[in-house]
Design a protein around this motif. Sequence first.
Motif, PDB file in Angstrom:
ATOM      1  N   GLY A   1       0.831  -1.196   0.000  1.00 36.46           N
ATOM      2  CA  GLY A   1       0.000   0.000   0.000  1.00 36.46           C
ATOM      3  C   GLY A   1       0.866   1.245   0.000  1.00 36.46           C
ATOM      4  N   ALA A   2       0.229   2.404  -0.210  1.00 37.09           N
ATOM      5  CA  ALA A   2       0.927   3.698  -0.199  1.00 37.09           C
ATOM      6  C   ALA A   2       2.127   3.708  -1.130  1.00 37.09           C
ATOM      7  N   ALA A   3       2.019   2.997  -2.253  1.00 34.51           N
ATOM      8  CA  ALA A   3       3.089   2.965  -3.252  1.00 34.51           C
ATOM      9  C   ALA A   3       2.529   3.554  -4.549  1.00 34.51           C
ATOM     10  N   GLY A   4       2.665   4.872  -4.681  1.00 36.16           N
ATOM     11  CA  GLY A   4       2.056   5.592  -5.790  1.00 36.16           C
ATOM     12  C   GLY A   4       0.760   6.271  -5.412  1.00 36.16           C
ATOM     13  N   THR A   5       0.292   6.061  -4.175  1.00 36.99           N
ATOM     14  CA  THR A   5      -0.881   6.758  -3.645  1.00 36.99           C
ATOM     15  C   THR A   5      -0.544   7.265  -2.240  1.00 36.99           C
ATOM     16  N   VAL A   6      -1.437   8.079  -1.673  1.00 38.39           N
ATOM     17  CA  VAL A   6      -1.192   8.596  -0.326  1.00 38.39           C
ATOM     18  C   VAL A   6      -1.991   7.833   0.722  1.00 38.39           C
ATOM     19  N   THR A   7      -2.572   6.695   0.339  1.00 37.27           N
ATOM     20  CA  THR A   7      -3.374   5.938   1.304  1.00 37.27           C
ATOM     21  C   THR A   7      -3.022   4.455   1.225  1.00 37.27           C
TER      22      THR A   7
ATOM     23  N   ARG B   1      19.158  -2.438   9.967  1.00 37.09           N
ATOM     24  CA  ARG B   1      18.437  -1.338  10.609  1.00 37.09           C
ATOM     25  C   ARG B   1      17.567  -0.630   9.583  1.00 37.09           C
ATOM     26  N   LEU B   2      16.273  -0.527   9.908  1.00 32.33           N
ATOM     27  CA  LEU B   2      15.321   0.152   9.034  1.00 32.33           C
ATOM     28  C   LEU B   2      14.583   1.227   9.822  1.00 32.33           C
ATOM     29  N   LEU B   3      14.128   2.251   9.118  1.00 27.46           N
ATOM     30  CA  LEU B   3      13.313   3.297   9.734  1.00 27.46           C
ATOM     31  C   LEU B   3      12.086   3.535   8.878  1.00 27.46           C
ATOM     32  N   PHE B   4      10.917   3.407   9.505  1.00 27.31           N
ATOM     33  CA  PHE B   4       9.643   3.688   8.850  1.00 27.31           C
ATOM     34  C   PHE B   4       9.160   5.043   9.358  1.00 27.31           C
ATOM     35  N   SER B   5       9.091   6.013   8.458  1.00 29.43           N
ATOM     36  CA  SER B   5       8.811   7.384   8.893  1.00 29.43           C
ATOM     37  C   SER B   5       7.420   7.543   9.481  1.00 29.43           C
ATOM     38  N   GLY B   6       6.433   6.691   9.038  1.00 31.22           N
ATOM     39  CA  GLY B   6       5.048   7.041   9.327  1.00 31.22           C
ATOM     40  C   GLY B   6       4.755   8.359   8.629  1.00 31.22           C
ATOM     41  N   ASP B   7       3.834   9.136   9.140  1.00 29.87           N
ATOM     42  CA  ASP B   7       3.566  10.467   8.597  1.00 29.87           C
ATOM     43  C   ASP B   7       4.285  11.491   9.458  1.00 29.87           C
TER      44      ASP B   7
ATOM     45  N   LEU C   1      12.322   4.271   4.897  1.00 28.51           N
ATOM     46  CA  LEU C   1      11.074   4.442   4.157  1.00 28.51           C
ATOM     47  C   LEU C   1      10.479   5.767   4.604  1.00 28.51           C
ATOM     48  N   CYS C   2      10.332   6.693   3.668  1.00 22.01           N
ATOM     49  CA  CYS C   2       9.891   8.044   4.029  1.00 22.01           C
ATOM     50  C   CYS C   2       8.646   8.428   3.242  1.00 22.01           C
ATOM     51  N   GLU C   3       7.683   9.010   3.939  1.00 24.74           N
ATOM     52  CA  GLU C   3       6.484   9.524   3.265  1.00 24.74           C
ATOM     53  C   GLU C   3       6.851  10.714   2.393  1.00 24.74           C
ATOM     54  N   SER C   4       6.014  11.015   1.399  1.00 27.87           N
ATOM     55  CA  SER C   4       6.342  12.081   0.440  1.00 27.87           C
ATOM     56  C   SER C   4       5.107  12.883   0.049  1.00 27.87           C
ATOM     57  N   THR C   5       4.135  12.981   0.953  1.00 28.22           N
ATOM     58  CA  THR C   5       2.860  13.618   0.631  1.00 28.22           C
ATOM     59  C   THR C   5       3.043  15.001   0.018  1.00 28.22           C
TER      60      THR C   5
ATOM     61  N   HIS D   1       3.826   6.808   0.198  1.00 24.80           N
ATOM     62  CA  HIS D   1       2.766   7.680   0.714  1.00 24.80           C
ATOM     63  C   HIS D   1       2.751   9.029  -0.001  1.00 24.80           C
ATOM     64  N   GLY D   2       2.784   8.981  -1.334  1.00 24.41           N
ATOM     65  CA  GLY D   2       2.734  10.213  -2.114  1.00 24.41           C
ATOM     66  C   GLY D   2       2.352   9.914  -3.551  1.00 24.41           C
ATOM     67  N   GLU D   3       1.783  10.920  -4.231  1.00 20.00           N
ATOM     68  CA  GLU D   3       1.525  10.783  -5.658  1.00 20.00           C
ATOM     69  C   GLU D   3       2.854  10.766  -6.404  1.00 20.00           C
ATOM     70  N   ASP D   4       2.846  10.276  -7.637  1.00 24.78           N
ATOM     71  CA  ASP D   4       4.101  10.098  -8.370  1.00 24.78           C
ATOM     72  C   ASP D   4       4.845  11.414  -8.582  1.00 24.78           C
ATOM     73  N   GLU D   5       4.109  12.488  -8.866  1.00 26.47           N
ATOM     74  CA  GLU D   5       4.759  13.776  -9.102  1.00 26.47           C
ATOM     75  C   GLU D   5       5.487  14.257  -7.844  1.00 26.47           C
ATOM     76  N   GLU D   6       4.845  14.098  -6.694  1.00 26.44           N
ATOM     77  CA  GLU D   6       5.458  14.526  -5.437  1.00 26.44           C
ATOM     78  C   GLU D   6       6.653  13.636  -5.087  1.00 26.44           C
ATOM     79  N   ARG D   7       6.530  12.350  -5.336  1.00 27.68           N
ATOM     80  CA  ARG D   7       7.656  11.450  -5.059  1.00 27.68           C
ATOM     81  C   ARG D   7       8.848  11.784  -5.943  1.00 27.68           C
TER      82      ARG D   7
END
Length: 550
Positions: A9-15, A183-189, A211-215, A431-437
């Motif tokens: 999920g959240a791969a190319g979308t924000v949800t 070691r991994l880091l999940f940003s959440g929002d 893994l970083c969100e990009s909203t 967690h972002g649209e393609d343009e924002e990512r």
Amino acid sequence: MTVTLHFHGAAGTVTGSCYRIVHPQGQFLVDCGLFQGNRSVRELNLKPTPFDPKGIDFLLLTHAHIDHAGLLPKLYREHWRGPMWMTEPTSGLLEYLLPDSAGIQESEAERATKKQARRGDEPAKPLYTMEDAEEALAHRNTCAYGEWIEPGPGVRARYWNAGHIIGSASIEVEVKDGDKTMRLLFSGDIGPDEKVFYNEPEGPAGFDYILCESTYGGREREDYTLAQRRAALKQEINTALGRGGNLVIPAFAVERSQELLHDIGVLIKSGEIDPRLVFLDSPLASKVTGVYRKYAKMFDDVELGADELFNDPRFRIVEGVEESKAINSIRGGAIIISASGMADAGRIKHHLRNNLIRGNATVLFVGYQAPGTLGHVILSGAREARIHGTLVPIRAQIRSMGNYSAHADHSELMTWIKERLPAHGAIFLTHGEDEERAALRAAIITLGVGGDQVILPLLDDYFELTAAGITAKVQAAVPRIDPLQVHSDWHNAYSDFSIRLSQRLQAGSEAEKLAIMRALQKELDILGATPTPPPIATPITPVESQSFDE
């Protein structure tokens, strides 16, 4: 054996945030959120879960928003019984958010069943039920910020304040891979730097994978202080009420509503605004506000004491249906805050239908409006909007403020990322649209991170990871959704076409209307559409049409 990281999920979308990690001693999830947006995206919720839930050992939850937690009851419906880990405030929010979501699922299934019954179809089944939500709640485990937990063999995790909503976290994870630790880091929002209630986002530095969100990648908001934000809100409120109508604010039940009540309370206390009444019309927001009251002593950057917070005499926190309906009789001087924030569900749709038609009313959007939502349609300048199946003229003033977002903007995301580097293996932007990512990726590369180390995963992609780097990437053999349908699907295109065609026909002469319809019929013939049989002549009975004029 390597570690594999799956993006469900959240791969190319924000949800729909959902990540699955498979490692030598088991597998676990980080988040399991509901897909939101256009109809094609929402239908992902109904499709089979892309993994066997019974094989999951545990789940780590970044925060309580439904796009991160809304499919948890579906997992338990599918017979998963593992533990979920989260902060204590997140657990408090889920107490209300999951049953509320289950109620929506049951109501939608009931409405669909009534429609299907008229066609002789089988009854619709809800995505999950209240019973499933209660089962999920029975498996909550809580942890504190900054303390290590060991949720399963070979895994340690630590939660850090993400500054997004109450209880939100970035999750640091250590996974044993043979004699090495990854070691991994999940940003959440990630929240913005300037925010009521919380300190700035925190977290350590130096990881194998981030893994970083990009909203808000590539998008900046105006720099502001909390005082400047309140001044901007004051201007919007006084201008709106000065026009003689109501001010309607679509706002999410969690965080946005409480921030608005805080700032409105401060402005009333200081005498800078004078609304007749302030309504928070959302049963869920009412319950959530109780959670905020419970944890008020942990807040920072608040201008009101815990006993004053959300308690102004002009505030009306509405739960009952009849009290909600009574708001419609108020034609001016009121501030009406109601969920949802994107206006695609909840009581806000009734308030919009009642106020959009009034030229002296104002609608103020205070957050991101995803493509395909009613909020996006209204904010995009449409002259009409379809609400509850009816086209509603938009005569109200439409306004927006970007500085109530709970998300970090581009510069704030870049600051957060720089403070987390280095990332020896890769940075995945989610967690972002393609343009924002793409915009955020380009900026990260300027920091000296290799282009092949900044990755934009697609839905159901998975990567084989080692501490030294990625060894393989695998894409889904059969995509769960056509990527072209993610941003604006055929349902949205059809709705837009219907509205524009209606407007064009209304503006044309009788001859022009006929010419337009004949031209469209020719296009349908070219596409192979079956002609409609000639109608059987029947007596014409006059029918009263509904008017939206006052």
